[in-house]
Design an enzyme around this catalytic site. Structure first.
Site, PDB file in Angstrom:
ATOM      1  CD1 TRP A 100      10.171 -83.231  48.276  1.00 46.75           C
ATOM      2  CD2 TRP A 100      11.433 -85.248  48.107  1.00 46.75           C
ATOM      3  NE1 TRP A 100       9.700 -84.176  49.042  1.00 46.75           N
ATOM      4  CE2 TRP A 100      10.270 -85.243  49.090  1.00 46.75           C
ATOM      5  CE3 TRP A 100      12.193 -86.265  47.807  1.00 46.75           C
ATOM      6  CZ2 TRP A 100      10.108 -86.687  49.593  1.00 46.75           C
ATOM      7  CZ3 TRP A 100      12.046 -87.418  48.420  1.00 46.75           C
ATOM      8  CH2 TRP A 100      10.903 -87.599  49.138  1.00 46.75           C
ATOM      9  CG  ASP A 167      10.831 -83.533  41.448  1.00 44.45           C
ATOM     10  OD1 ASP A 167       9.919 -83.714  40.947  1.00 44.45           O
ATOM     11  OD2 ASP A 167      11.437 -83.705  42.535  1.00 44.45           O
ATOM     12  CE  LYS A 191       4.538 -86.599  45.658  1.00 35.63           C
ATOM     13  NZ  LYS A 191       4.056 -86.742  46.966  1.00 35.63           N
TER      14      LYS A 191
HETATM   15  N1  PMP Z   1      10.329 -84.942  44.436  1.00 31.17           N
HETATM   16  C1  PMP Z   1       9.245 -84.633  44.956  1.00 31.17           C
HETATM   17  C2  PMP Z   1       8.897 -83.048  44.863  1.00 31.17           C
HETATM   18  C3  PMP Z   1       8.293 -85.296  46.061  1.00 31.17           C
HETATM   19  O1  PMP Z   1       7.405 -84.871  46.462  1.00 31.17           O
HETATM   20  C4  PMP Z   1       8.664 -86.800  46.185  1.00 31.17           C
HETATM   21  C5  PMP Z   1       8.009 -87.586  47.127  1.00 31.17           C
HETATM   22  N2  PMP Z   1       6.997 -87.119  47.763  1.00 31.17           N
HETATM   23  C6  PMP Z   1       9.823 -87.261  45.370  1.00 31.17           C
HETATM   24  C7  PMP Z   1      10.512 -86.386  44.575  1.00 31.17           C
HETATM   25  C8  PMP Z   1      10.014 -88.624  45.847  1.00 31.17           C
HETATM   26  O2  PMP Z   1       9.320 -89.481  45.155  1.00 31.17           O
HETATM   27  P1  PMP Z   1       9.214 -90.934  44.969  1.00 31.17           P
HETATM   28  O3  PMP Z   1       9.211 -91.257  46.433  1.00 31.17           O
HETATM   29  O4  PMP Z   1       8.382 -91.419  44.046  1.00 31.17           O
HETATM   30  O5  PMP Z   1      10.626 -91.502  44.844  1.00 31.17           O
END
Ligand code: PMP
Length: 355
Positions: A100, A167, A191
């Protein structure tokens, strides 16, 4: 009984499911479903106001920090953050602690310079980088507080004089921290906050409006602040599910209380991983995530058999991400300690069957 260890969308409190279901049929005895209630009505305005106020209260935010509920998931924030905060010739510092973070870095490069000041890539993201420096002139420093896929977590937020951006998609509201120390925090809701379809942005309004770029209306945080998160139609139902989950968290005693339970859940599972002869953890001990517990088997040929054994006990969602293999048990706020006890028991029984 099903024990849901999914990484996200993931388990929510049973009361939230019951209340959300009722709201679909007849919201607060209005005779209308929440799904057919206009976002400009007093009914929904009250939902949005309470959700924002509750999040502020649970995170103990000061008056400089604004709470927004926005569309697009955390992935939209990978680009919305640099679009609002980084000019073409400026540099932002990023830590690379997994998939991520890497995606956030890629998007930042579209708007300015993204300097990777530390990375866990060389050790396959099994540890959080320790020795690094953030250049003073970096416009901000971005971290991913919890790495959902590899299962590592920043247990100590790095001290920096730069604007700190995080994030927190997979560990927001799971532990106490000084949330006011951050310039901006973002998190997909699916989550610890609620249902997929909305993300939370907490932003210190003083860091906005400092760049030259023209920002499209819908992407400019200042417009969302001005309109109280109602610049356009918000994801009404997803925001309502967030409100229910935030009310539940408050009733549990808030972040401090849930942190104690989260600590107990993680300790129980890691203790089993470390003492059971069949399993081992994949992350440096001091950096292990308390939200996403990743582990493998010494004999990987037994992994499928353990998955089916666990399934027979009602355990779902523990198959590891394809990048890290093995298992990942996500222990988000709504997962009860009793589910971790069931998983630990399954690991023990499987070990005695496979001596
Ligand atoms: N950042 C983290 C730490 C994540 O775990 C996730 C998705 N699991 C995301 C970003 C992306 O999130 P989204 O699918 O809501 O765009």
């Amino acid at each position: 009984m099903v024990h849901n260890f999914n990484a996200g969308p993931s388990i929510l409190p049973p009361t939230v499911f019951a209340e959300a279901s009722q709201a679909i049929l007849n919201y607060n005895n209005t005779g209308l479903s929440i799904l057919e209630t206009g976002h400009r009505t007093a009914t929904f305005q009250a939902v949005m106001d309470e959700a924002r106020a509750l999040l502020k209260e649970l995170m103990q935010l000061d008056d400089d920090h604004e709470v927004l509920f926005l569309h697009g998931g955390a992935s939209t924030q990978f680009m919305q953050v640099p679009m609002n905060l980084l000019d073409d010739k400026e540099t932002a510092a990023y830590s690379d602690t997994g998939v991520w973070s890497s995606k956030a870095i890629k998007e930042a490069k579209l708007f300015g310079k993204a300097e990777v000041v530390c990375s866990g890539k060389e050790n396959n993201y099994t540890a959080i980088p320790k020795d690094f420096a953030v250049p003073n002139d970096a416009k901000y420093f971005h971290i991913t507080t919890n790495n959902t896929i590899y299962g590592s977590q920043w247990h100590k937020i790095p001290a920096t004089s730069n604007v700190l951006i995080a994030d927190m998609s997979s560990d927001i509201l799971s532990r106490q921290m000084d949330f006011n120390a951050f310039g901006l925090i973002y998190a997909g809701a699916q989550k610890n906050i609620g249902a997929a379809g909305v993300n939370v942005v907490v932003v210190n309004k003083n860091i906005l409006g400092k760049i030259k770029r023209a920002i499209p209306t819908i992407m400019d945080y200042r417009n969302h602040i001005k309109e109280g998160s109602m610049l356009n139609t918000p994801p009404v139902f997803a925001v309502y599910v967030c409100l229910l989950t935030l009310r539940w968290l408050k009733a549990q005693g808030g972040v401090a209380a849930i942190e104690k339970i989260n600590d107990a859940k993680a300790a129980l599972l890691y203790n089993e991983i470390d003492s059971n002869p069949l399993f081992r953890g994949t992350i440096a001990i001091e950096d292990r995530s308390k939200m996403n517990v990743c582990f493998v088997m010494h004999d990987t040929s037994l992994e499928d058999a353990f998955l089916s054994f666990a399934k027979q006990q009602g355990i779902v969602g523990i198959k590891g991400h394809r990048l890290s293999g093995g298992f990942r048990a996500s222990l988000y706020n709504a997962l009860p300690l009793s589910s971790v006890e069931v998983l630990v028991k399954a690991m023990q029984e499987f070990a005695s069957l496979n001596k």
